[in-house]
Design an enzyme around this catalytic site. Sequence first.
Site, PDB file in Angstrom:
ATOM      1  N   LYS A 158     -11.733 -16.825   3.227  1.00  0.00           N
ATOM      2  CA  LYS A 158     -12.318 -15.839   2.326  1.00  0.00           C
ATOM      3  C   LYS A 158     -13.583 -16.383   1.672  1.00  0.00           C
ATOM      4  CE  LYS A 158      -8.213 -13.219   0.907  1.00  0.00           C
ATOM      5  NZ  LYS A 158      -7.450 -12.724  -0.265  1.00  0.00           N
ATOM      6  N   GLU A 200      -6.604 -19.422   2.526  1.00  0.00           N
ATOM      7  CA  GLU A 200      -5.442 -18.912   1.810  1.00  0.00           C
ATOM      8  C   GLU A 200      -4.380 -18.529   2.834  1.00  0.00           C
ATOM      9  OE1 GLU A 200      -5.837 -16.114  -1.867  1.00  0.00           O
ATOM     10  OE2 GLU A 200      -5.590 -14.822  -0.119  1.00  0.00           O
ATOM     11  N   LYS A 201      -3.138 -18.551   2.443  1.00  0.00           N
ATOM     12  CA  LYS A 201      -2.047 -18.143   3.324  1.00  0.00           C
ATOM     13  C   LYS A 201      -2.184 -16.671   3.689  1.00  0.00           C
ATOM     14  CE  LYS A 201       1.911 -18.588   5.486  1.00  0.00           C
ATOM     15  NZ  LYS A 201       2.014 -19.403   6.713  1.00  0.00           N
ATOM     16  N   PHE A 202      -1.997 -16.374   4.968  1.00  0.00           N
ATOM     17  CA  PHE A 202      -2.020 -14.984   5.434  1.00  0.00           C
ATOM     18  C   PHE A 202      -0.599 -14.443   5.408  1.00  0.00           C
ATOM     19  CE2 PHE A 202      -1.707 -11.793   8.811  1.00  0.00           C
ATOM     20  CZ  PHE A 202      -2.748 -10.950   8.483  1.00  0.00           C
ATOM     21  N   HIS A 208      -0.521  -4.129   0.079  1.00  0.00           N
ATOM     22  CA  HIS A 208      -1.536  -4.354  -0.948  1.00  0.00           C
ATOM     23  C   HIS A 208      -1.206  -3.440  -2.131  1.00  0.00           C
ATOM     24  CE1 HIS A 208      -5.965  -5.232  -1.920  1.00  0.00           C
ATOM     25  NE2 HIS A 208      -5.459  -4.603  -2.964  1.00  0.00           N
ATOM     26  N   GLU A 288      -6.432 -11.387  -6.427  1.00  0.00           N
ATOM     27  CA  GLU A 288      -7.696 -11.315  -7.153  1.00  0.00           C
ATOM     28  C   GLU A 288      -7.621 -10.242  -8.223  1.00  0.00           C
ATOM     29  OE1 GLU A 288     -10.906 -10.248  -4.566  1.00  0.00           O
ATOM     30  OE2 GLU A 288     -10.049  -8.323  -4.010  1.00  0.00           O
ATOM     31  N   ARG A 292     -13.981  -4.139 -12.759  1.00  0.00           N
ATOM     32  CA  ARG A 292     -14.857  -2.963 -12.706  1.00  0.00           C
ATOM     33  C   ARG A 292     -14.008  -1.718 -12.521  1.00  0.00           C
ATOM     34  NH1 ARG A 292     -14.103  -1.714  -7.415  1.00  0.00           N
ATOM     35  NH2 ARG A 292     -14.068  -3.439  -5.907  1.00  0.00           N
TER      36      ARG A 292
END
Length: 450
Positions: A158, A200-202, A208, A288, A292
């Site tokens: 990423k 990062e681990k997938f 999501h 994350e 916004r």
Amino acid sequence: MFRSILIANRGEVAVRILRTCREMGIRAVVAYSTADRDSLAVRLADDAVCVGPPQAGRSYLSIPSLLYGAARTKAEAVHPGFGFLAEESEFATACRDAGLAFIGPAPEHLTLMGDKQAARAAMRKAGLPVLPGSPDPLTGEDDAAAQAEKIGYPVVLKALAGGGGRGIVPVHDPADLAEAFEAARSTALALFHDERVYVEKFVRDGRHIEVQVIADSHGNVIHLGERDCSVQRRHQKIIEESPAPDLPDDVRHALWEAAVTGARAIGLRNVGTFEFLVDGDRNAHFIEMNARLQVEHPVTEARTGIDIVETMIREAAGEPLALDQRDVRLDGHAIEARVNAEDPDRDWAGSAGDVGYLALPGGPGIRVDTYLVPDAVVPPHYDSLLAKIIAWAPTRDRAIRRLDRALGEFRCDGLTTNTAFLRRVLADPAFRSGTHRLGLIESLREPPGV
């Protein structure tokens, strides 16, 4: 309260913000490029100012041009919408230094959340579950290989400064890591002017799930429930819904609590969206926070009745939140589809041109956020989002049927859109049952017999 706000964005989000300004009695000023001089936002605005040519880097991404536009039109505050400069701490700081209120999180929070590793460290310190990943930016291919081996394949590379689903490269086989590392680094540099990447681990068969929070400068933090955003193409969402289907209440409530805890830990102001991956065992992992307004905010507005844009404006003006957690009502089911100018059968190739005949859906429980009008011009310079169609109903099945009906009513001659593909998603058995995962789009696009 502000008397005048500069809307530093375009398209449907500019129209969306303008309408709330109008309802609040605030003078709405729209910044526009020459490609958007005849746009709906410009037509509806109380005032408008040209900030440059079609190229975003010389208009919507030009901080001096936007500050000039604010000064010229005597704006007191700036709303950045989403995309462009919405998460740029440099822009928020420049607004503050120019005596303008920035309608969004503070610059220090934009800086923190713009650095994915710093954000992960802050949330880990706050006690949130964070996916395993490299503690520092990768120094090269050897470091990437060592970190990936330590974490265990599959992994994902990423961009450290990434956002909007861009700068993400999954890696399933160690033999592909070197090529993936170079691809991730070059993409990060091209998109974000920062070549740093981390690993990062997938999560296989993940979902999501995100939680919307709002906070003020008086220490108040509340959540507005969760959204499931697992229907994605190229890591970008195209269908979002709330509540998340097939999610146990204990997991749901844990996500709400984690988001509020994370917001309090950093002293967040204004809005934020905490994003999590929920794996096949229903373990949640923070990935994350988006500092916004989210594209999919109407989903939450449909369930709560809360105008999130108005809340942002009032908080930026120094007002405390007008409600606490007990006042938040989560009613029924809401689902949103993003209508994009793209062709799913041609690898999502974009479409641009003049809009001819236009038919927008309506009826019970349907909301349409768009900048389209019959004579609109859709330029090739920007994001492909044309409209968001949001359906609300007492139940998920009814909301899906309403959204499908609305997509069937949508017509926009002169452009290729993804509406037929969106309806395929809604008809898919895994989606209808609520058991779909992040790989749904890929499975729908596989050739017959594969």
